[in-house]
Enzyme design. Structure first.
Site, PDB file in Angstrom:
ATOM      1  N   PRO A   2      93.221  46.856  -2.343  1.00 35.68           N
ATOM      2  CG  PRO A   2      95.403  45.992  -1.932  1.00 35.68           C
ATOM      3  CD  PRO A   2      94.232  46.044  -2.830  1.00 35.68           C
ATOM      4  CD  GLU A   3      90.226  52.214  -2.959  1.00 35.66           C
ATOM      5  OE1 GLU A   3      90.506  53.436  -3.403  1.00 35.66           O
ATOM      6  OE2 GLU A   3      89.215  51.502  -3.557  1.00 35.66           O
ATOM      7  CE  LYS A  55      95.282  52.199  -6.419  1.00 32.60           C
ATOM      8  NZ  LYS A  55      94.433  51.528  -7.442  1.00 32.60           N
ATOM      9  CG  ASN A 171      86.618  50.509  -8.728  1.00 32.86           C
ATOM     10  OD1 ASN A 171      86.807  51.335  -9.566  1.00 32.86           O
ATOM     11  ND2 ASN A 171      86.108  49.416  -8.892  1.00 32.86           N
ATOM     12  NE  ARG A 248      89.550  48.312 -11.492  1.00 33.79           N
ATOM     13  CZ  ARG A 248      90.345  48.969 -10.556  1.00 33.79           C
ATOM     14  NH1 ARG A 248      91.219  49.717 -11.115  1.00 33.79           N
ATOM     15  NH2 ARG A 248      89.737  48.967  -9.343  1.00 33.79           N
TER      16      ARG A 248
END
Ligand SMILES: [Zn+2]
Length: 258
Positions: A2-3, A55, A171, A248
């Site tokens: 999820p972004e 988020k 990301n 990441r």
């Protein structure tokens, strides 16, 4: 994963379903939340608002109770009409809010918790969050001040993921914003000028807002998950490597990002 633009899209769908209404039923099938007593504590309470910050998503109920979720890498919200097929098995749902003809469902993630509404403002994890990248207002000076408080040796790509600096960039948007602005995500914060940092966050903001409105059709895919393929700008193969403490993955073009 999820972004930040996934969450407002989910929130808009949830608002259209039970918001302002008293749910018919609240269920917590997954063992993790089965004994939490949420159904009893929330019985008869209406949903006053569905809010998003980065988020984080907040379902605010009557009587000062709020369900707070953070989806992390694995979580998902869904809104389904009665009888529609779900993407994950029902028994694995952490939360089901039934408000006929809809079922709002939440699966997985690091955080789903019921808390007094006041705690959503005082909890240190939430109080330390940076500005929402998608917010109507965005104070660039405040963003720069938070960025400059970070470790100056941290790569700028990874710094954009720090939710204390700006909340909501994930990301994909990190990699694509660095590409669009032509900045190497490995450049250390100290080597990134204020105008460049502003260009990065402004690009993310503009395109994420568009994506949140349009339901991700507007998401760019120049470098993200395109390792080994030619850069759309200069043809150099895209590279991929893990960054900084959380390892990441970042994607970038060594040919045209400086
Ligand atoms: Zn390139």
């Amino acid at each position: 994963m999820p972004e930040g633009d996934t969450i407002p899209h989910a929130a808009a769908r949830i608002r259209a379903a039970p918001a302002q209404r008293v749910p018919d039923e609240i269920l917590t099938p997954h063992p993790r939340h089965r004994g939490a007593g949420w159904a009893e504590r929330l019985a008869g309470r209406g949903v006053l608002a569905v809010d998003v910050h980065g988020k984080h998503l907040f379902l605010r109920f009557d009587g000062d109770l709020t369900l707070h979720s953070h989806l992390g890498m694995t979580g998902a919200w869904g809104v389904h009409r009665d009888g529609e097929r779900w993407v994950r098995p029902r028994r694995r749902a952490w939360l089901i809010v039934r408000a006929q003809p809809f079922e709002v469902v939440e699966f997985d993630g690091p955080v789903l918790e019921l808390m007094p509404d006041a705690r959503t403002r005082s909890d240190p994890r939430l109080a330390s969050l940076g500005q929402d990248v998608l917010g109507e207002e965005f104070d660039l000076e405040l963003f720069l001040a938070r960025l400059r408080q970070d470790d100056p040796a941290r790569p700028i790509g990874d710094a954009l993921l720090d939710q204390r600096t700006v909340a909501g960039i994930g990301n994909l948007w990190k990699a694509e914003s660095c590409f669009a602005v032509g900045i190497d995500p490995w450049r250390r914060i100290v080597e990134v000028g204020d105008a460049e940092a502003v260009a990065l966050v402004s690009h993310a903001r503009e395109h994420m807002r568009q994506s949140a409105r349009d339901g991700f059709v507007a998401r760019p895919r120049a470098v993200y998950r395109r390792a080994g393929r030619p850069c759309p700008r200069c043809g150099t193969p895209i590279r991929r490597r893990e960054q900084w403490e959380n390892n990441r993955l970042t994607y970038w073009c060594p040919g045209c990002q400086r």
